[in-house]
Design an enzyme around this catalytic site. Sequence first.
Site, PDB file in Angstrom:
ATOM      1  N   MET A  31      23.177  47.415  36.518  1.00 16.93           N
ATOM      2  CA  MET A  31      24.665  46.905  36.583  1.00 16.93           C
ATOM      3  C   MET A  31      25.277  46.073  35.849  1.00 16.93           C
ATOM      4  SD  MET A  31      24.601  46.482  40.837  1.00 16.93           S
ATOM      5  CE  MET A  31      24.208  44.583  40.780  1.00 16.93           C
ATOM      6  N   TYR A  33      25.656  43.636  32.442  1.00 17.70           N
ATOM      7  CA  TYR A  33      25.429  42.241  32.130  1.00 17.70           C
ATOM      8  C   TYR A  33      23.899  42.129  31.735  1.00 17.70           C
ATOM      9  CZ  TYR A  33      27.043  37.414  31.730  1.00 17.70           C
ATOM     10  OH  TYR A  33      27.641  36.202  31.234  1.00 17.70           O
ATOM     11  N   HIS A  38      16.565  44.068  30.967  1.00 17.24           N
ATOM     12  CA  HIS A  38      16.986  45.521  30.946  1.00 17.24           C
ATOM     13  C   HIS A  38      16.599  46.008  29.293  1.00 17.24           C
ATOM     14  CE1 HIS A  38      20.148  43.609  33.364  1.00 17.24           C
ATOM     15  NE2 HIS A  38      19.761  44.758  34.169  1.00 17.24           N
ATOM     16  N   GLN A  62      26.516  48.709  47.534  1.00 19.43           N
ATOM     17  CA  GLN A  62      25.377  47.950  47.773  1.00 19.43           C
ATOM     18  C   GLN A  62      25.481  46.406  47.981  1.00 19.43           C
ATOM     19  OE1 GLN A  62      23.433  49.186  44.078  1.00 19.43           O
ATOM     20  NE2 GLN A  62      22.743  47.251  43.763  1.00 19.43           N
ATOM     21  N   GLY A 148      13.025  47.535  36.906  1.00 20.14           N
ATOM     22  CA  GLY A 148      12.385  46.372  36.558  1.00 20.14           C
ATOM     23  C   GLY A 148      11.523  45.948  37.869  1.00 20.14           C
ATOM     24  N   ASP A 151      12.767  43.407  41.073  1.00 20.84           N
ATOM     25  CA  ASP A 151      13.206  44.155  42.274  1.00 20.84           C
ATOM     26  C   ASP A 151      12.087  44.848  42.954  1.00 20.84           C
ATOM     27  OD1 ASP A 151      16.192  43.130  42.548  1.00 20.84           O
ATOM     28  OD2 ASP A 151      15.994  44.096  40.515  1.00 20.84           O
TER      29      ASP A 151
END
Lengths: 287, 287
Positions: A31, A33, A38, A62, A148, A151
């Site tokens: 998403m 940022y 990341h 979501q 990742g 989550d």
Amino acid sequence: MKVIRTIEELRSELRERTRSGHEPVGLVPTMGYLHEGHASLMRKAREMTQTVVLSIFVNPIQFGPGEDYETYPRDEARDLELARAEGVDIVFIPTVEVMYPQPIKTKVSVADITSLLCGASRPGHFDGVTTVVSKLFHIVKPDYAFFGMKDAQQVAVIEQMVRDLSMDITIVPCPIVREADGLALSSRNVYLKPEERRQALVLSRSLQKAREAIASGQAETAGQIRQLLRDTISEAPLADIDYVEAAVFPELDPLQDEDKISDAEGRVLLALAVRFGRTRLIDNTLI
Amino acid sequence: MKVIRTIEELRSELRERTRSGHEPVGLVPTMGYLHEGHASLMRKAREMTQTVVLSIFVNPIQFGPGEDYETYPRDEARDLELARAEGVDIVFIPTVEVMYPQPIKTKVSVADITSLLCGASRPGHFDGVTTVVSKLFHIVKPDYAFFGMKDAQQVAVIEQMVRDLSMDITIVPCPIVREADGLALSSRNVYLKPEERRQALVLSRSLQKAREAIASGQAETAGQIRQLLRDTISEAPLADIDYVEAAVFPELDPLQDEDKISDAEGRVLLALAVRFGRTRLIDNTLI
């Protein structure tokens, strides 16, 4: 690095790349940022694949009502810089209109393992995740997709979807990346006020304490571990616990209070979600 | 023609075929007990693609409790003969265990357009269809998939799914195939007793009458057409109407009684489902 904003252009670029032997294809769905977490996914993708696609899309479906869709942090210029530095081949940045040209009537949903943890606090969240991820999978057709482990439930849910729907994709879960002081990296950390940021360390610290208590035999049962986590988190006055859970991974069956961690088949996930002010943070560890 | 029963073997066969230039790939998904309607799909696929895959799978999750999953007619030997005669390259015949090795937790569902017509009479039916079709799409990765217009709502639902989830597949709807006397071909016709079979002609006859009434201006509104269909069907004493509908296609918005057929934007679907004894038949026409 190509920056692509439409599905048609992305498909044609990917066709050219695969035709010229740039396979396998890896997808890092984000998403935006972007942070070092990341970046670690992009590096893993760079290592394993010949075409690395990074997608950046703040997916409205979501987010629940009252959640932070509108205010979710965005910084395209910085994201592109980071992607370039990590050797990404294609950045796909669609608008909401590109992804949902008309209201979407189709939903991909995973039952059972979405009903607890973040699924319980965020009803409909995982339907939005599985729907957009399956859409991205159909657009990019990756051989590998990188997620990742912060989550952890998302990883479990997506692996379940891929298996159930026979998607020909290998999911590569990547370890949590932390700040030097232990805070798990998250785009939402930017929301934290200085005092909240300081107290948020209690998340990783509580998980660390739980690991040590299990290793030393000081705590044995799921009930003891959950209590230890709750007690530790409660030392931070600003911490407002959403959930603290111990569950078998990736099935996500919660352990009963009297269940011994060491008796569980396979790995046990210790997972927590805690609010600091308006910011909801998650963290976890696998035993 | 290869007969393949596992996903792995099918994938490896398809990889070889596409590697050797046998593209595009066409999929004809069926539940077997093939008839001339299915044959017309295979012929269309043969015409348009270099690799024709026929799947035969009676999909348990699209049958409701009390429906005919157990008794659905099956005849593998005859099906294979017909497929061979039509020049099919690969027949994929998985068992339930191959398709659902563990209970499936993931569901693909399409809202709105599944809530009326067959969706109303068969709750959950279309979820089962979209879930298994998306699974077959992920396994076969076809460029084209061929569906009969006898299940017009199914075509609309699958086209919606493909569009919403950005599946890179072209759906090719193929015309209804009828017996010489007008009865739409269906694997379920085999259930009909002789007198039911005779009276079942009222389905195609009522649709034909409706077309003529619209063409001649004798009937103008959706209410008149529905009444005409009901009246005609009711001439058959064994006919038990499930639904009679006039709706815009493929959006499947039902027309109001006072709406003129000629005012509708695009095409209008006249669709009906009627029971004869224990057998439920459907038929339709596009205006």
